[in-house]
Structures are given as structure tokens and as C-alpha cells.
Design a protein around this motif. Structure first.
Motif, PDB file in Angstrom:
ATOM      1  N   PRO A 219       0.831  -1.213   0.000  1.00 27.95           N
ATOM      2  CA  PRO A 219       0.000   0.000   0.000  1.00 27.95           C
ATOM      3  C   PRO A 219       0.863   1.261   0.000  1.00 27.95           C
ATOM      4  CG  PRO A 219      -0.811  -1.591   1.606  1.00 27.95           C
ATOM      5  CD  PRO A 219       0.508  -2.112   1.120  1.00 27.95           C
ATOM      6  N   ASN A 220       0.454   2.234  -0.803  1.00 30.86           N
ATOM      7  CA  ASN A 220       1.162   3.518  -0.883  1.00 30.86           C
ATOM      8  C   ASN A 220       2.623   3.371  -1.303  1.00 30.86           C
ATOM      9  OD1 ASN A 220      -1.189   4.882   0.105  1.00 30.86           O
ATOM     10  ND2 ASN A 220      -0.606   4.252   2.184  1.00 30.86           N
ATOM     11  N   TRP A 221       2.881   2.358  -2.137  1.00 30.61           N
ATOM     12  CA  TRP A 221       4.254   2.157  -2.623  1.00 30.61           C
ATOM     13  C   TRP A 221       4.714   3.350  -3.454  1.00 30.61           C
ATOM     14  CZ3 TRP A 221       6.060   1.984  -7.678  1.00 30.61           C
ATOM     15  CH2 TRP A 221       7.404   1.591  -7.824  1.00 30.61           C
ATOM     16  N   ARG A 222       5.965   3.757  -3.256  1.00 27.66           N
ATOM     17  CA  ARG A 222       6.586   4.798  -4.064  1.00 27.66           C
ATOM     18  C   ARG A 222       7.966   4.316  -4.486  1.00 27.66           C
ATOM     19  NH1 ARG A 222       2.219   6.203  -3.957  1.00 27.66           N
ATOM     20  NH2 ARG A 222       1.274   8.272  -3.637  1.00 27.66           N
ATOM     21  N   PRO A 223       8.409   4.701  -5.676  1.00 26.79           N
ATOM     22  CA  PRO A 223       9.771   4.337  -6.084  1.00 26.79           C
ATOM     23  C   PRO A 223      10.784   5.026  -5.192  1.00 26.79           C
ATOM     24  CG  PRO A 223       8.822   5.927  -7.614  1.00 26.79           C
ATOM     25  CD  PRO A 223       7.708   5.501  -6.697  1.00 26.79           C
TER      26      PRO A 223
ATOM     27  N   CYS B  89      -6.374  -0.427  -8.700  1.00 29.32           N
ATOM     28  CA  CYS B  89      -5.817  -0.481  -7.349  1.00 29.32           C
ATOM     29  C   CYS B  89      -5.647   0.907  -6.746  1.00 29.32           C
ATOM     30  CB  CYS B  89      -4.457  -1.186  -7.367  1.00 29.32           C
ATOM     31  SG  CYS B  89      -4.527  -2.932  -7.809  1.00 29.32           S
ATOM     32  N   ASN B  90      -5.709   1.925  -7.620  1.00 28.14           N
ATOM     33  CA  ASN B  90      -5.544   3.311  -7.197  1.00 28.14           C
ATOM     34  C   ASN B  90      -4.190   3.542  -6.531  1.00 28.14           C
ATOM     35  OD1 ASN B  90      -6.474   5.985  -7.051  1.00 28.14           O
ATOM     36  ND2 ASN B  90      -7.134   5.706  -4.922  1.00 28.14           N
ATOM     37  N   GLN B  91      -3.150   3.029  -7.178  1.00 30.82           N
ATOM     38  CA  GLN B  91      -1.807   3.230  -6.672  1.00 30.82           C
ATOM     39  C   GLN B  91      -0.798   3.061  -7.800  1.00 30.82           C
ATOM     40  OE1 GLN B  91      -1.118   0.283  -3.636  1.00 30.82           O
ATOM     41  NE2 GLN B  91      -0.632  -1.330  -5.114  1.00 30.82           N
ATOM     42  N   LEU B  92       0.437   3.490  -7.533  1.00 32.38           N
ATOM     43  CA  LEU B  92       1.489   3.386  -8.527  1.00 32.38           C
ATOM     44  C   LEU B  92       1.886   1.929  -8.743  1.00 32.38           C
ATOM     45  CD1 LEU B  92       3.764   6.354  -7.388  1.00 32.38           C
ATOM     46  CD2 LEU B  92       2.098   6.329  -9.254  1.00 32.38           C
TER      47      LEU B  92
ATOM     48  N   LEU C 243       4.421  12.325  -6.717  1.00 35.86           N
ATOM     49  CA  LEU C 243       3.746  11.731  -7.852  1.00 35.86           C
ATOM     50  C   LEU C 243       2.266  11.619  -7.553  1.00 35.86           C
ATOM     51  CD1 LEU C 243       6.303   8.862  -8.512  1.00 35.86           C
ATOM     52  CD2 LEU C 243       6.174  11.066  -9.665  1.00 35.86           C
ATOM     53  N   THR C 244       1.453  12.041  -8.470  1.00 40.71           N
ATOM     54  CA  THR C 244       0.015  11.976  -8.259  1.00 40.71           C
ATOM     55  C   THR C 244      -0.634  11.129  -9.323  1.00 40.71           C
ATOM     56  OG1 THR C 244      -0.346  13.962  -9.590  1.00 40.71           O
ATOM     57  CG2 THR C 244      -0.010  14.263  -7.217  1.00 40.71           C
TER      58      THR C 244
END
Length: 304
Positions: A91-95, A127-130, A107-108
């Protein structure tokens, strides 16, 4: 670093009762074929052959040793695929670093189409995520799978970054085992059509006949899948990516056959033929975790 391999796999058929039932049937079918083969090879034909003496005993001993070794590896690989999570996006993964924008530029979702062809980071609307590189959404699982290859009802699981090696080993050992059973039962199968008297009860003869036919069918079908996946590993692609690669002049993840092989099986040769990775490989090869993948330096600015 996030490691989901130690977590038991999701029930990927959670949202579909029919597929869940089909998956259970497939597992029972695999175990059924194993049981029939074991009865035909070990109990009916080659087990009793150990007491025959001479060359027959030696042949029976070799067949039984090979049969049991391959069976152990087959079942080990099979249940590793079944019970290993293929890898999901936290959840809420970011590079770790966004090379083009920098860490300070958030990032949006609105900045990325569902399957971006231009940016390195994609966004999944479902999934509404990156999405990490090479990640695809599985509609049956209801989540994004890291380096997703396909959804396999035979293993009641998705095949992805964290269990793809185990799936390939399952195919490999299944092909070897079914080929061994087919060849070992071939003389008994031919005897069915001879004019001589065949030892055994009608039940044991029927089981031998059934085991031969089933193993021959599985050996031929698995051989096709195995050849296909060997070609995919050689090009460092998945089944899904194979279609994307057709429209891409240069595949950024094709690092040469040796390195492509290591991206799936690791660098430690002692672990190549077992469904596991060394701690050293897991530490030094981020690709085995499913989030980061090396690519050709001259194509780093491009994206499939």
C-alpha cells in the motif's frame, strides 16, 4: 526492502467461486496422477522387480531411485508455487528515486495514464496506486502482481516475480518425471497388445495402462510449455510481455542469455535446480524481489 515471498499466497480465486472450485480440482488431479503413477511404477511393476535378481533387479533399483528423486523435486516445486505469494505492491508504494522529477516532486495519480508508455512509473486505476516496472493487474486476484506472467489454475495461484522460478522448476521436473514413467511403463504397455500371457490382475493392468497414457499426455503437453518458457527466460520476458515485445524495437530488459537466466534463477549455481534462493542472491539482486530490474544503459530513458 519489502519481501512478500515469505507470506502465504493469496487465494487468487477469492472473488470467483467457480474458479476456486476448479483450482481445487486441478490440485486433486495432479495428486491423482502422481498416485496412479506411483502405484503403477513402484507398487505394481518395479517394486516387486527388486527381488527378481540379476539385471532386472538393477534396472528396477535405478528406476525407483530416479522416480523418487524426481517426485520429491516435483512436489517440492509444485507446492512452492502454490504457497508462495507471487508478489504484490505494498500500500502507498513509491519508487525509491524518481529519476526525472526528483524526490521532492510528489507523484500523483492524475499525472499517469493507466498504462503509461512514456513515463517509467505507471498508475493502476483499479488499485488506485502506482505500479512498479513490469507489474500488471490481475482481475481475478483483484490486485497488481509483480512481474506477472499468468494466472495458473493448475497451481491455484498467480505466477509472478517471487514464484516464477518455482513454476519453471515444476514444469522441468514434471517433464522429467512423466518422461521417466512413460519410458519405464512402455514395455508393459506394448505387452498389452502382444499374444503372450501378461502377469497381474485386471486392476493392476488397467492402472498400468492408465498411468502410461496419462504420463505420455502430460509429458508431451508440458514439453511444449517448457520450451515456450525457456524462450521467454532467454529473452527476459514474461508471457504478458511477449506480446508487448512484438511492438518494441529494442527490449530494454534483454541483457543477454546468461544475465537473463540469472534474473530468474539467481547467480548461485547451487540453488539453480531447487525452489529457493540463497540469502546472498536475495541481497544483491533486487530483480528477485520484483521491484527493480536492470536494463540496457542505452535504453534507460525509454519505457515499454
Amino acid at each position: 526492502m519489502y519481501r512478500s515471498g515469505a507470506v502465504m499466497a493469496w487465494n487468487v480465486f477469492k472473488f470467483c467461486t467457480a474458479l476456486r472450485g476448479l483450482g481445487s480440482i486441478m490440485i486433486l488431479l495432479v495428486l491423482g496422477v502422481v498416485g496412479v503413477s506411483y502405484y503403477a511404477v513402484v507398487i505394481t511393476n518395479y517394486g516387486p522387480g527388486l527381488a527378481a535378481g540379476g539385471l532386472d533387479s538393477l534396472i528396477a533399483f535405478i528406476v525407483l531411485i530416479l522416480f523418487h528423486c524426481l517426485l520429491v523435486m516435483l512436489l517440492w516445486s509444485y507446492f512452492s508455487v502454490v504457497f508462495t505469494d507471487p508478489g504484490g505492491v505494498p500500500p502507498n508504494w513509491r519508487p525509491a528515486v524518481d529519476e526525472e522529477r526528483g524526490d521532492s516532486d510528489p507523484l500523483t495519480a492524475s499525472e499517469f495514464p493507466p498504462e503509461s508508455e512514456n513515463g517509467r512509473i505507471r498508475f493502476c486505476r483499479k488499485c488506485n496506486q502506482l505500479k512498479p516496472p513490469r507489474c500488471h493487474h490481475c482481475s481475478v486476484c483483484g490486485r497488481c502482481i509483480l512481474k506477472m506472467d499468468h494466472l495458473c489454475v493448475w497451481v491455484v495461484n498467480c505466477v509472478g516475480a517471487l514464484n516464477y522460478k518455482y513454476f519453471l522448476l515444476f514444469l522441468f521436473y514434471t517433464f522429467l518425471e512423466t518422461t521417466l514413467v512413460t519410458l519405464s511403463l512402455l514395455p508393459h504397455f506394448i505387452a498389452f497388445f502382444s499374444d503372450g500371457e501378461i502377469p497381474g490382475t485386471p486392476g493392476t493392468l488397467a492402472t498400468t495402462f492408465l498411468a502410461f497414457v496419462l504420463n505420455l499426455a502430460f509429458a508431451l503437453s508440458v514439453m511444449g510449455f517448457l520450451i515456450m518458457h525457456i524462450s521467454l527466460v532467454a529473452g527476459n520476458t514474461t508471457t504478458i510481455e511477449a506480446y508487448e515485445k512484438k511492438t518494441t524495437p529494442k527490449w530494454r530488459y534483454d541483457l543477454g542469455r546468461k544475465r537473463n537466466f540469472e534474473q530468474v534463477f539467481g547467480m548461485d549455481k547451487k540453488y539453480w535446480f531447487v525452489p529457493a534462493y540463497s540469502e546472498e542472491d536475495l541481497r544483491r539482486m533486487p530483480a528477485l524481489q520484483g521491484f527493480e530490474y536492470p536494463s540496457k544503459p542505452d535504453l534507460d530513458s525509454q519505457e515499454f
